[in-house]
Design an enzyme around this catalytic site. Sequence first.
Site, mmCIF file in Angstrom:
data_model
loop_
_atom_site.group_PDB
_atom_site.id
_atom_site.type_symbol
_atom_site.label_atom_id
_atom_site.label_comp_id
_atom_site.label_asym_id
_atom_site.label_seq_id
_atom_site.Cartn_x
_atom_site.Cartn_y
_atom_site.Cartn_z
ATOM 1 N N GLU A 171 -3.843 6.956 -4.460
ATOM 2 C CA GLU A 171 -4.039 6.521 -5.845
ATOM 3 C C GLU A 171 -5.526 6.543 -6.214
ATOM 4 O OE1 GLU A 171 -2.237 2.572 -5.252
ATOM 5 O OE2 GLU A 171 -4.213 1.700 -5.503
ATOM 6 N N ARG B 243 0.861 -1.181 0.000
ATOM 7 C CA ARG B 243 0.000 0.000 0.000
ATOM 8 C C ARG B 243 0.902 1.237 0.000
ATOM 9 N NH1 ARG B 243 -3.445 -2.885 -1.458
ATOM 10 N NH2 ARG B 243 -5.492 -3.286 -0.557
ATOM 11 N N HIS C 275 -1.255 -0.153 -9.939
ATOM 12 C CA HIS C 275 -1.836 -1.148 -9.016
ATOM 13 C C HIS C 275 -2.312 -2.405 -9.783
ATOM 14 C CE1 HIS C 275 -3.823 -1.564 -4.797
ATOM 15 N NE2 HIS C 275 -3.466 -2.731 -5.284
HETATM 16 C C1 DGY Z 1 -5.444 -6.347 -2.623
HETATM 17 O O1 DGY Z 1 -6.111 -7.371 -2.845
HETATM 18 O O2 DGY Z 1 -5.366 -5.836 -1.506
HETATM 19 C C2 DGY Z 1 -4.776 -5.755 -3.799
HETATM 20 O O3 DGY Z 1 -3.908 -4.742 -3.470
HETATM 21 C C3 DGY Z 1 -5.821 -5.248 -4.748
HETATM 22 O O4 DGY Z 1 -6.515 -4.240 -4.104
#
Ligand code: DGY
Length: 327
Positions: A273, A244, A291
Site C-alpha cells: 500500500e 497488515r 488504512h
Molecule cells: C499501526 O499503528 O500499526 C496502524 O496500522 C497504523 O499504521
Amino acid sequence: MAAAGSAKPRILVTRKMMPDVEARLSRDFLATLNPDDRPMTRDDILRLAAAHDGLLLTSFDKLGPEFIPALPPSIRIIATHSVGYDHLSIPQAEARGIAVTNTPGVLTDATADIALLLMLGAARGASWGDRMVRENRWGETTLVSPMGFDVSGRRLGILGMGRIGQAVAKRARAFGMAIHYHARKPVAAEQAPGAAYHARFADMLPNIDFLSVNCASTADTRGMVNAEAMALLPRGAILVNTARGDIVEDEALIAALASGHLAAAGLDVFRGEPQIDPRYRSLENVFLLPHLGSATPRTRSAMGHKCIDNLEQFFRGERPADLLTRA
Ligand code: DGY
C-alpha cells in the site's frame, strides 16, 4: 547529539501530526516538522537525520531494509507513530544501539471499530449499496436482489488475540457472534470470555463464517492466510483485515472472491500500500478502505503523545514505556 543538560534533543518528524502533538513537539524539542506533509523518501530522511538525535516516523514511511544500517551515528532513538513495527528491523536497531518505541494501546478501540465496519460493510454490501445510490440505480433493487449476508449470530474467527483481537471479540459478542481464535498461546479466559481457542490455525477455519486478521506481521504470519487456509474456510465465508496486507496472499484472496468461495472481503490494509493489486478495484464483493484503522483525531493525537512520552523518557535517561529494543 544534543549537548548534555542544555540544548533540547533534536527530533526529525517525518509526517504532519495533529496540531496539539506538533505544539508539544515544538515546545519540548528542537523539532523539524513537516507542516506541508511532503512525503519524504528514505534518502530524504537519511540526509536530514544527520542533524538530529531522534526520529519520529510512521508505518507509512517507505524505509526498506537498508534504512537502519544507513542511519547517521547521531540518531539514538526511533519512535514509530504506530503499534505495528514491521517497517523497522528491531535486530538491526539493536545492533546499532538505537532504541525503538511504538504506540500500543491507544489505537485499540479505533482499529477494532474499523474491523467491525469492515465486517458489516463487506457482509451487507456497503460499497455496492453506496454506489447504487450515487449512480441513481436504486430502482434496480427488488425483494430478492441485491442482498448481503448476516453478521449477527454468526461465527467469528480471530487470528491474533492481542489487544485489538480482544477488542474485536468484545464488539462481536454484542452482535451475538460465537468467537473462535487462533494465537500462539491461549489468552486468559477473562480476556476472551467464552471464546474457543484453536492451537492450530487450520483447525479454526472450517468452524467460522468470518475471519478477522488481527495479528502482527512477522516472519511467521506473512502469507499465513493463503490458498490452503482459504480452502479450509466454509464456502461463503467473509475475510476482513485491519492488521497488515502481507499476512494475506492477494492471489489466493482474489481467486477465492472471484470464484465465490469467499462471499466478500473487507480490507483496510494491503501489501505494498498505497499501491494495491488493481484487481481489487474491479471486484464487486470487496469493501476497501485506505488504512483508516487509527484515523480519528483522538486516536492520532494519543499516538503522537505516546511517541513524545517515549522520546521524553528516553532523553531523561529513563526506560521508555514502549521500548521494543533490548535496553
Ligand atoms: C499501526 O499503528 O500499526 C496502524 O496500522 C497504523 O499504521
